[in-house]
Design a protein around this motif. Structure first.
Motif, PDB file in Angstrom:
ATOM      1  N   ALA A 129       0.873  -1.168   0.000  1.00 18.90           N
ATOM      2  CA  ALA A 129       0.000   0.000   0.000  1.00 18.90           C
ATOM      3  C   ALA A 129       0.910   1.216   0.000  1.00 18.90           C
ATOM      4  CB  ALA A 129      -0.911   0.006   1.221  1.00 18.90           C
ATOM      5  N   GLU A 130       0.532   2.207  -0.737  1.00 17.08           N
ATOM      6  CA  GLU A 130       1.351   3.416  -0.779  1.00 17.08           C
ATOM      7  C   GLU A 130       0.441   4.619  -0.734  1.00 17.08           C
ATOM      8  OE1 GLU A 130       4.691   5.620  -3.527  1.00 17.08           O
ATOM      9  OE2 GLU A 130       4.364   3.477  -3.745  1.00 17.08           O
ATOM     10  N   ARG A 131       0.780   5.541   0.124  1.00 21.87           N
ATOM     11  CA  ARG A 131       0.015   6.777   0.236  1.00 21.87           C
ATOM     12  C   ARG A 131       0.704   7.828  -0.630  1.00 21.87           C
ATOM     13  NH1 ARG A 131       0.093  11.250   4.206  1.00 21.87           N
ATOM     14  NH2 ARG A 131      -2.000  12.108   4.215  1.00 21.87           N
ATOM     15  N   ILE A 132      -0.064   8.483  -1.444  1.00 24.50           N
ATOM     16  CA  ILE A 132       0.478   9.556  -2.286  1.00 24.50           C
ATOM     17  C   ILE A 132      -0.001  10.875  -1.682  1.00 24.50           C
ATOM     18  CG2 ILE A 132       0.566  10.544  -4.599  1.00 24.50           C
ATOM     19  CD1 ILE A 132      -0.231   7.711  -5.629  1.00 24.50           C
ATOM     20  N   PRO A 133       0.926  11.740  -1.273  1.00 21.40           N
ATOM     21  CA  PRO A 133       0.526  13.002  -0.649  1.00 21.40           C
ATOM     22  C   PRO A 133      -0.363  13.839  -1.560  1.00 21.40           C
ATOM     23  CG  PRO A 133       2.872  12.607  -0.347  1.00 21.40           C
ATOM     24  CD  PRO A 133       2.374  11.581  -1.324  1.00 21.40           C
ATOM     25  N   ALA A 134      -1.305  14.553  -0.948  1.00 24.12           N
ATOM     26  CA  ALA A 134      -2.259  15.377  -1.698  1.00 24.12           C
ATOM     27  C   ALA A 134      -1.554  16.377  -2.614  1.00 24.12           C
ATOM     28  CB  ALA A 134      -3.188  16.101  -0.733  1.00 24.12           C
ATOM     29  N   THR A 135      -0.441  16.953  -2.157  1.00 23.84           N
ATOM     30  CA  THR A 135       0.254  17.935  -2.995  1.00 23.84           C
ATOM     31  C   THR A 135       0.742  17.304  -4.293  1.00 23.84           C
ATOM     32  OG1 THR A 135       2.283  17.501  -1.748  1.00 23.84           O
ATOM     33  CG2 THR A 135       0.984  19.420  -1.084  1.00 23.84           C
ATOM     34  N   VAL A 136       1.192  16.045  -4.219  1.00 22.61           N
ATOM     35  CA  VAL A 136       1.669  15.349  -5.422  1.00 22.61           C
ATOM     36  C   VAL A 136       0.496  15.048  -6.354  1.00 22.61           C
ATOM     37  CG1 VAL A 136       2.764  13.239  -6.292  1.00 22.61           C
ATOM     38  CG2 VAL A 136       3.662  14.370  -4.234  1.00 22.61           C
ATOM     39  N   VAL A 137      -0.592  14.522  -5.804  1.00 22.66           N
ATOM     40  CA  VAL A 137      -1.767  14.200  -6.630  1.00 22.66           C
ATOM     41  C   VAL A 137      -2.286  15.447  -7.328  1.00 22.66           C
ATOM     42  CG1 VAL A 137      -4.158  13.391  -6.585  1.00 22.66           C
ATOM     43  CG2 VAL A 137      -2.432  12.234  -5.197  1.00 22.66           C
ATOM     44  N   ASN A 138      -2.416  16.534  -6.569  1.00 19.27           N
ATOM     45  CA  ASN A 138      -2.934  17.775  -7.165  1.00 19.27           C
ATOM     46  C   ASN A 138      -2.014  18.335  -8.232  1.00 19.27           C
ATOM     47  OD1 ASN A 138      -5.517  18.415  -5.783  1.00 19.27           O
ATOM     48  ND2 ASN A 138      -4.229  18.174  -3.986  1.00 19.27           N
ATOM     49  N   THR A 139      -0.725  18.216  -8.036  1.00 17.71           N
ATOM     50  CA  THR A 139       0.233  18.688  -9.037  1.00 17.71           C
ATOM     51  C   THR A 139       0.132  17.854 -10.307  1.00 17.71           C
ATOM     52  OG1 THR A 139       1.754  19.482  -7.341  1.00 17.71           O
ATOM     53  CG2 THR A 139       2.686  19.074  -9.526  1.00 17.71           C
ATOM     54  N   VAL A 140       0.107  16.536 -10.167  1.00 19.87           N
ATOM     55  CA  VAL A 140       0.036  15.655 -11.339  1.00 19.87           C
ATOM     56  C   VAL A 140      -1.271  15.852 -12.094  1.00 19.87           C
ATOM     57  CG1 VAL A 140      -0.070  13.228 -12.056  1.00 19.87           C
ATOM     58  CG2 VAL A 140       1.634  13.958 -10.388  1.00 19.87           C
ATOM     59  N   VAL A 141      -2.375  15.912 -11.369  1.00 19.81           N
ATOM     60  CA  VAL A 141      -3.682  16.114 -12.019  1.00 19.81           C
ATOM     61  C   VAL A 141      -3.712  17.483 -12.703  1.00 19.81           C
ATOM     62  CG1 VAL A 141      -6.163  16.421 -11.623  1.00 19.81           C
ATOM     63  CG2 VAL A 141      -4.932  14.521 -10.534  1.00 19.81           C
ATOM     64  N   GLY A 142      -3.150  18.501 -12.041  1.00 15.99           N
ATOM     65  CA  GLY A 142      -3.085  19.840 -12.636  1.00 15.99           C
ATOM     66  C   GLY A 142      -2.268  19.844 -13.920  1.00 15.99           C
ATOM     67  N   MET A 143      -1.139  19.119 -13.924  1.00 18.29           N
ATOM     68  CA  MET A 143      -0.307  19.050 -15.129  1.00 18.29           C
ATOM     69  C   MET A 143      -1.046  18.320 -16.228  1.00 18.29           C
ATOM     70  SD  MET A 143       3.514  18.439 -13.411  1.00 18.29           S
ATOM     71  CE  MET A 143       3.603  16.867 -14.137  1.00 18.29           C
ATOM     72  N   ALA A 144      -1.757  17.267 -15.896  1.00 19.57           N
ATOM     73  CA  ALA A 144      -2.510  16.499 -16.906  1.00 19.57           C
ATOM     74  C   ALA A 144      -3.652  17.318 -17.492  1.00 19.57           C
ATOM     75  CB  ALA A 144      -3.040  15.202 -16.295  1.00 19.57           C
ATOM     76  N   SER A 145      -4.295  18.150 -16.670  1.00 17.60           N
ATOM     77  CA  SER A 145      -5.420  18.938 -17.173  1.00 17.60           C
ATOM     78  C   SER A 145      -4.955  20.130 -17.991  1.00 17.60           C
ATOM     79  CB  SER A 145      -6.315  19.379 -16.023  1.00 17.60           C
ATOM     80  OG  SER A 145      -5.630  20.275 -15.179  1.00 17.60           O
ATOM     81  N   ASP A 146      -3.663  20.499 -17.854  1.00 17.17           N
ATOM     82  CA  ASP A 146      -3.118  21.601 -18.641  1.00 17.17           C
ATOM     83  C   ASP A 146      -2.847  21.194 -20.087  1.00 17.17           C
ATOM     84  OD1 ASP A 146      -3.206  23.264 -16.460  1.00 17.17           O
ATOM     85  OD2 ASP A 146      -1.099  23.015 -15.940  1.00 17.17           O
ATOM     86  N   ASP A 147      -2.809  19.873 -20.322  1.00 19.70           N
ATOM     87  CA  ASP A 147      -2.491  19.392 -21.679  1.00 19.70           C
ATOM     88  C   ASP A 147      -3.602  19.606 -22.653  1.00 19.70           C
ATOM     89  OD1 ASP A 147      -0.029  18.617 -20.799  1.00 19.70           O
ATOM     90  OD2 ASP A 147      -0.613  16.532 -20.418  1.00 19.70           O
TER      91      ASP A 147
END
Length: 147
Positions: A129-147
């Motif tokens: 199990a791995e927890r992904i910090p909220a800051t990382v998730v939000n950054t990745v999702v933000g980068m993906a939505s910028d495409d």
């Protein structure tokens, strides 16, 4: 057990997440405690242990159990104080910078308790199990939505 499954007692605790929060000061804000209280009230988590660590400039470590009564928050209580053991806390304290502070919170993930019970009944085991910090998730999702 001629063809029948053994009856297992319900698990006492579901999965527990030990969260370490770096603090600017060795003091908890009322807002942080209210945010935790909201999660407890909503039945998302149960607070098992809550400790404050601080390291002086000279490197002396102080460990304090959080006094929840002092904040007068209904529903906030520690259900397994001491769960964050001395070895865990010592390892975390080693990573604190001189003059640093951290809160160590053991939260039972109530939403996953039923799943844990079913896994136990099935003889299955979580192997990762791995927890992904909220800051990382939000950054990745933000980068993906910028495409």
């Amino acid at each position: 057990m001629s063809g029948s499954r053994a009856t297992l007692a319900p698990v006492q605790f579901g999965p527990v997440e030990l969260t370490v929060i770096a603090l600017r000061e060795p003091v908890l804000s009322a807002e942080l405690l209210h945010a935790l209280a909201a999660q407890v009230a909503d039945g998302v988590v149960r607070m098992l242990d809550f400790v404050l660590l601080s390291k002086s400039v000279a490197g002396v470590v102080r460990v304090d159990e959080v006094d929840l009564d002092g904040f007068a928050l209904d529903g906030l209580e520690l259900h397994a104080p001491g769960l964050a053991g001395e070895e865990d806390l010592a390892a975390i304290a080693e990573r604190l910078p001189s003059g640093g502070a951290a809160a160590v919170v053991a939260l039972e993930l109530l939403w996953a308790r039923e799943l844990a019970e079913q896994l136990a009944r099935d003889g299955a085991t979580v192997i990762a199990a791995e927890r992904i910090p909220a800051t990382v998730v939000n950054t990745v999702v933000g980068m993906a939505s910028d495409d």
